[in-house]
Motif scaffolding. Structure first.
Motif, PDB file in Angstrom:
ATOM      1  N   ALA A 140       0.859  -1.224  -0.141  1.00 58.76           N
ATOM      2  CA  ALA A 140      -0.081  -0.101  -0.037  1.00 58.76           C
ATOM      3  C   ALA A 140       0.771   1.028  -0.048  1.00 58.76           C
ATOM      4  N   ARG A 141       1.905   1.155   0.646  1.00 56.19           N
ATOM      5  CA  ARG A 141       3.073   2.453   0.557  1.00 56.19           C
ATOM      6  C   ARG A 141       3.555   2.767  -0.746  1.00 56.19           C
ATOM      7  N   VAL A 142       3.481   1.813  -1.373  1.00 56.37           N
ATOM      8  CA  VAL A 142       4.127   1.749  -3.064  1.00 56.37           C
ATOM      9  C   VAL A 142       3.100   2.481  -3.645  1.00 56.37           C
ATOM     10  N   SER A 143       1.847   1.727  -3.711  1.00 60.56           N
ATOM     11  CA  SER A 143       0.709   2.279  -4.317  1.00 60.56           C
ATOM     12  C   SER A 143       0.652   3.923  -4.083  1.00 60.56           C
ATOM     13  N   GLN A 144       0.600   4.243  -2.799  1.00 60.11           N
ATOM     14  CA  GLN A 144       0.199   5.751  -2.435  1.00 60.11           C
ATOM     15  C   GLN A 144       1.481   6.424  -2.196  1.00 60.11           C
ATOM     16  N   LEU A 145       2.559   5.932  -2.597  1.00 57.39           N
ATOM     17  CA  LEU A 145       3.890   6.592  -2.528  1.00 57.39           C
ATOM     18  C   LEU A 145       4.013   7.230  -1.182  1.00 57.39           C
ATOM     19  N   VAL A 146       3.723   6.738   0.159  1.00 57.08           N
ATOM     20  CA  VAL A 146       3.705   7.075   1.564  1.00 57.08           C
ATOM     21  C   VAL A 146       4.882   6.814   1.988  1.00 57.08           C
ATOM     22  N   GLN A 147       5.571   7.832   2.505  1.00 61.98           N
ATOM     23  CA  GLN A 147       6.934   7.687   3.227  1.00 61.98           C
ATOM     24  C   GLN A 147       6.493   7.861   4.872  1.00 61.98           C
ATOM     25  N   VAL A 148       6.683   6.885   5.655  1.00 65.61           N
ATOM     26  CA  VAL A 148       6.160   7.016   7.109  1.00 65.61           C
ATOM     27  C   VAL A 148       7.811   7.605   7.594  1.00 65.61           C
ATOM     28  N   PRO A 149       7.463   8.467   8.486  1.00 61.57           N
ATOM     29  CA  PRO A 149       8.619   8.983   9.111  1.00 61.57           C
ATOM     30  C   PRO A 149       9.301   8.172  10.187  1.00 61.57           C
ATOM     31  N   GLY A 150      10.572   7.993  10.171  1.00 61.80           N
ATOM     32  CA  GLY A 150      11.515   6.986  10.646  1.00 61.80           C
ATOM     33  C   GLY A 150      11.386   5.546  10.108  1.00 61.80           C
ATOM     34  N   ALA A 151      10.600   5.291   8.877  1.00 67.41           N
ATOM     35  CA  ALA A 151      10.599   4.113   8.231  1.00 67.41           C
ATOM     36  C   ALA A 151      11.658   4.126   7.174  1.00 67.41           C
ATOM     37  N   VAL A 152      12.098   2.825   6.652  1.00 65.85           N
ATOM     38  CA  VAL A 152      13.008   2.701   5.712  1.00 65.85           C
ATOM     39  C   VAL A 152      12.485   3.297   4.483  1.00 65.85           C
ATOM     40  N   PRO A 153      13.347   3.876   3.747  1.00 67.83           N
ATOM     41  CA  PRO A 153      12.860   4.517   2.288  1.00 67.83           C
ATOM     42  C   PRO A 153      11.973   3.182   1.515  1.00 67.83           C
ATOM     43  N   ILE A 154      10.931   3.813   1.015  1.00 67.55           N
ATOM     44  CA  ILE A 154      10.137   2.677   0.400  1.00 67.55           C
ATOM     45  C   ILE A 154      11.041   1.612  -0.607  1.00 67.55           C
TER      46      ILE A 154
END
Length: 209
Positions: free
Chosen positions: A42-56
């Motif tokens: 879902a993060r790839v589909s929405q291009l959502v980068q969560v703060p603190g998360a590894v780059p997509i």
């Protein structure tokens, strides 16, 4: 039975995976790491980068270092250390590393294709390891195939190997119980990558011979 090759790259990948698991496990960060370092379609589909998360774009790799528990990583690495050493003995260390890394991305692609809207983290090295299994099947399978029209025996054999792996993975998915989610599509994606890369990586190793 042939002597087990040393497989320095295979051992190095296994050691790095164990160290990462121990750090996360001892620190009590396994669940957090699944969310921040797992591959989430879902993060790839929405291009959502969560703060603190590894780059997509790096999560297909970071996901291979995150496992749900000791049994999960244990089963993965026992199979990888056996199969990976033999594959490395054929294609060499550098190509084996390329195979593993490409397998990780192919596994993520397979998982994404199966459910681009899924918010469930994919974790574990099994997808990347499946690529090693694919190469192993090409190099060590004793099955033989005949040409079908213009289709060469090698291509026919690869198709049969892929079909067999997909069938087995489908059975595993159907047999999964207790809410356990197995990344079947990731296993299929990784395996197909291994089938496709086996010969090119072999040629790469001996390109200067």
């Amino acid at each position: 039975m042939p002597e087990m090759p040393e497989g320095k790259v295979t051992q190095g990948i296994a050691i790095a995976t164990v160290v990462a698991f121990l750090v996360l496990w001892l620190g009590g960060w396994l669940d957090t790491a699944s969310v921040l370092g797992g591959f989430i379609p879902a993060r790839v589909s929405q291009l959502v980068q969560v703060p603190g998360a590894v780059p997509i774009w790096l999560t297909p790799l970071s996901a291979t270092l995150v496992h749900a528990g000791a049994l999960h990583i244990g089963l993965n690495l026992v199979m990888f250390l056996f199969v990976g050493r033999f594959v490395e003995g054929v294609i060499g260390g550098g190509p084996s590393l390329v195979l593993y890394l490409v397998g990780a991305y192919a596994a993520a692609l397979g998982q994404y294709a199966a459910g681009p809207g899924s918010a469930v983290p994919m974790v574990g090295a099994s997808g990347a390891i499946s690529a090693t299994f694919g190469a192993y099947a090409v190099f060590f399978s004793r099955s033989r195939a005949r040409a079908i029209g213009p289709i060469s025996p090698f291509v026919v054999r690869v198709v049969w190997l892929a079909a067999g792996w997909i069938f087995v993975q489908t059975l595993i998915g159907l047999a999964s119980v207790g809410g356990v989610q197995v990344a079947i599509a990731a296993h299929i994606g990784g395996f197909i990558a291994g089938l496709a890369l086996a010969r090119p990586l072999l040629l790469w190793r001996y390109r200067g011979a």
